[in-house]
Design a protein around this motif. Sequence first.
Motif, PDB file in Angstrom:
ATOM      1  N   SER A 131       0.835  -1.204   0.000  1.00  0.00           N
ATOM      2  CA  SER A 131       0.000   0.000   0.000  1.00  0.00           C
ATOM      3  C   SER A 131       0.868   1.251   0.000  1.00  0.00           C
ATOM      4  CB  SER A 131      -0.915   0.005   1.228  1.00  0.00           C
ATOM      5  OG  SER A 131      -1.846  -1.060   1.177  1.00  0.00           O
ATOM      6  N   MET A 132       1.961   1.198   0.719  1.00  0.00           N
ATOM      7  CA  MET A 132       2.885   2.328   0.719  1.00  0.00           C
ATOM      8  C   MET A 132       3.521   2.507  -0.659  1.00  0.00           C
ATOM      9  SD  MET A 132       2.620   3.639   3.666  1.00  0.00           S
ATOM     10  CE  MET A 132       3.994   4.781   3.589  1.00  0.00           C
ATOM     11  N   GLU A 133       3.772   1.387  -1.325  1.00  0.00           N
ATOM     12  CA  GLU A 133       4.304   1.473  -2.694  1.00  0.00           C
ATOM     13  C   GLU A 133       3.296   2.146  -3.622  1.00  0.00           C
ATOM     14  OE1 GLU A 133       6.471  -1.847  -4.462  1.00  0.00           O
ATOM     15  OE2 GLU A 133       6.320  -2.883  -2.532  1.00  0.00           O
ATOM     16  N   SER A 134       2.014   1.846  -3.431  1.00  0.00           N
ATOM     17  CA  SER A 134       0.971   2.482  -4.255  1.00  0.00           C
ATOM     18  C   SER A 134       0.979   3.994  -4.073  1.00  0.00           C
ATOM     19  CB  SER A 134      -0.405   1.925  -3.885  1.00  0.00           C
ATOM     20  OG  SER A 134      -0.545   0.584  -4.283  1.00  0.00           O
ATOM     21  N   VAL A 135       1.136   4.430  -2.824  1.00  0.00           N
ATOM     22  CA  VAL A 135       1.173   5.866  -2.549  1.00  0.00           C
ATOM     23  C   VAL A 135       2.406   6.497  -3.199  1.00  0.00           C
ATOM     24  CG1 VAL A 135       1.375   7.613  -0.740  1.00  0.00           C
ATOM     25  CG2 VAL A 135      -0.142   5.659  -0.412  1.00  0.00           C
ATOM     26  N   GLU A 136       3.540   5.808  -3.121  1.00  0.00           N
ATOM     27  CA  GLU A 136       4.752   6.337  -3.728  1.00  0.00           C
ATOM     28  C   GLU A 136       4.629   6.393  -5.254  1.00  0.00           C
ATOM     29  OE1 GLU A 136       7.282   7.876  -2.218  1.00  0.00           O
ATOM     30  OE2 GLU A 136       5.921   7.611  -0.512  1.00  0.00           O
ATOM     31  N   ASP A 137       3.948   5.405  -5.837  1.00  0.00           N
ATOM     32  CA  ASP A 137       3.692   5.446  -7.281  1.00  0.00           C
ATOM     33  C   ASP A 137       2.849   6.669  -7.630  1.00  0.00           C
ATOM     34  OD1 ASP A 137       5.104   3.113  -7.569  1.00  0.00           O
ATOM     35  OD2 ASP A 137       3.405   1.889  -8.215  1.00  0.00           O
ATOM     36  N   LEU A 138       1.814   6.917  -6.826  1.00  0.00           N
ATOM     37  CA  LEU A 138       0.967   8.090  -7.051  1.00  0.00           C
ATOM     38  C   LEU A 138       1.793   9.369  -6.951  1.00  0.00           C
ATOM     39  CD1 LEU A 138      -1.707   9.612  -7.354  1.00  0.00           C
ATOM     40  CD2 LEU A 138      -2.086   9.281  -4.890  1.00  0.00           C
ATOM     41  N   ARG A 139       2.633   9.443  -5.935  1.00  0.00           N
ATOM     42  CA  ARG A 139       3.473  10.621  -5.758  1.00  0.00           C
ATOM     43  C   ARG A 139       4.376  10.830  -6.989  1.00  0.00           C
ATOM     44  NH1 ARG A 139       4.612  12.465  -0.843  1.00  0.00           N
ATOM     45  NH2 ARG A 139       4.389  10.377   0.059  1.00  0.00           N
ATOM     46  N   GLN A 140       4.925   9.736  -7.498  1.00  0.00           N
ATOM     47  CA  GLN A 140       5.799   9.819  -8.674  1.00  0.00           C
ATOM     48  C   GLN A 140       5.044  10.328  -9.893  1.00  0.00           C
ATOM     49  OE1 GLN A 140       7.919   6.185  -9.646  1.00  0.00           O
ATOM     50  NE2 GLN A 140       8.026   6.764 -11.810  1.00  0.00           N
ATOM     51  N   HIS A 141       3.834   9.812 -10.110  1.00  0.00           N
ATOM     52  CA  HIS A 141       3.047  10.235 -11.269  1.00  0.00           C
ATOM     53  C   HIS A 141       2.640  11.702 -11.153  1.00  0.00           C
ATOM     54  CE1 HIS A 141       3.229   6.185 -12.494  1.00  0.00           C
ATOM     55  NE2 HIS A 141       2.256   5.724 -11.746  1.00  0.00           N
ATOM     56  N   LEU A 142       2.315  12.124  -9.942  1.00  0.00           N
ATOM     57  CA  LEU A 142       1.986  13.536  -9.737  1.00  0.00           C
ATOM     58  C   LEU A 142       3.208  14.417  -9.981  1.00  0.00           C
ATOM     59  CD1 LEU A 142      -0.247  13.230  -6.546  1.00  0.00           C
ATOM     60  CD2 LEU A 142      -1.018  13.951  -8.823  1.00  0.00           C
ATOM     61  N   GLN A 143       4.364  13.967  -9.511  1.00  0.00           N
ATOM     62  CA  GLN A 143       5.586  14.745  -9.715  1.00  0.00           C
ATOM     63  C   GLN A 143       5.931  14.834 -11.195  1.00  0.00           C
ATOM     64  OE1 GLN A 143       7.411  16.406  -7.197  1.00  0.00           O
ATOM     65  NE2 GLN A 143       8.157  17.353  -9.091  1.00  0.00           N
ATOM     66  N   GLU A 144       5.690  13.757 -11.926  1.00  0.00           N
ATOM     67  CA  GLU A 144       5.935  13.783 -13.375  1.00  0.00           C
ATOM     68  C   GLU A 144       5.031  14.807 -14.050  1.00  0.00           C
ATOM     69  OE1 GLU A 144       5.271   9.731 -14.382  1.00  0.00           O
ATOM     70  OE2 GLU A 144       7.262   9.064 -13.748  1.00  0.00           O
ATOM     71  N   ALA A 145       3.781  14.885 -13.583  1.00  0.00           N
ATOM     72  CA  ALA A 145       2.859  15.877 -14.147  1.00  0.00           C
ATOM     73  C   ALA A 145       3.308  17.298 -13.788  1.00  0.00           C
ATOM     74  CB  ALA A 145       1.440  15.624 -13.641  1.00  0.00           C
ATOM     75  N   VAL A 146       3.843  17.454 -12.589  1.00  0.00           N
ATOM     76  CA  VAL A 146       4.391  18.753 -12.179  1.00  0.00           C
ATOM     77  C   VAL A 146       5.576  19.126 -13.054  1.00  0.00           C
ATOM     78  CG1 VAL A 146       5.623  19.985 -10.348  1.00  0.00           C
ATOM     79  CG2 VAL A 146       3.588  18.623  -9.794  1.00  0.00           C
ATOM     80  N   ASP A 147       6.488  18.161 -13.238  1.00  0.00           N
ATOM     81  CA  ASP A 147       7.691  18.421 -14.031  1.00  0.00           C
ATOM     82  C   ASP A 147       7.360  18.760 -15.485  1.00  0.00           C
ATOM     83  OD1 ASP A 147       9.127  17.855 -11.748  1.00  0.00           O
ATOM     84  OD2 ASP A 147       9.627  15.804 -12.337  1.00  0.00           O
TER      85      ASP A 147
END
Length: 209
Positions: A131-147
């Motif tokens: 579940s923590m990995e899922s949250v980190e995946d979400l964080r990564q995808h959001l950061q990619e959208a930010v970048d």
Amino acid sequence: MSTAGLDRRTRRRQETIEEILEVAIELMETEGVAALSLSAVARRLGMQPPSLYQYFPSKMAIYDALFQRGAELVLAVQREAVATASEDEDVLERGLNAFCRWCLEHPVYSQLLFWRTIPGFEPSPAAFAPSMESVEDLRQHLQEAVDAGRLHPDAAGEEAIALFTSMTAGLLSQQIANQPDASFEDGRFIRLLPVVLEMFYQRYAPTRG
């Protein structure tokens, strides 16, 4: 879980564990998630209740194993959806759709993973890790959208992640509570998923503030 490469005794033990978990899910579907009984599991498997303790020392241990199993399954579904996205697809939307579809198709796992339906149950660190990995995946995808300039930098922060997960979990809760048998395509509430995503995008538009 694959049993390839295991010796016969270990393979048989793992197969029995999988059988126990499958039966537990079946019973939870009919009796309720919190109503799981070790005696009922043993009877369904044709074994004496004390024999069950060779595999799981308590009912909470079964819940823990099922929590980890469900978390691993939904993580794999999300990652597969993202990995197979085309260049013009929204990765966040694709992953979210896969997540919600899986949750509606597996309501027992969803209750175990996302709602506190079992008094006193807390997943172990190992069970909670996917579940923590899922949250980190979400964080990564959001950061990619930010970048990429599609979202404001705040979109990858803790507040935004809390908002994103709360909004989507709210839709799932409404759908499962009010139309438990509706499909992902036909559900009255889950159909609002694009609207919720658009609200999130508007909240964290690049020009926010």
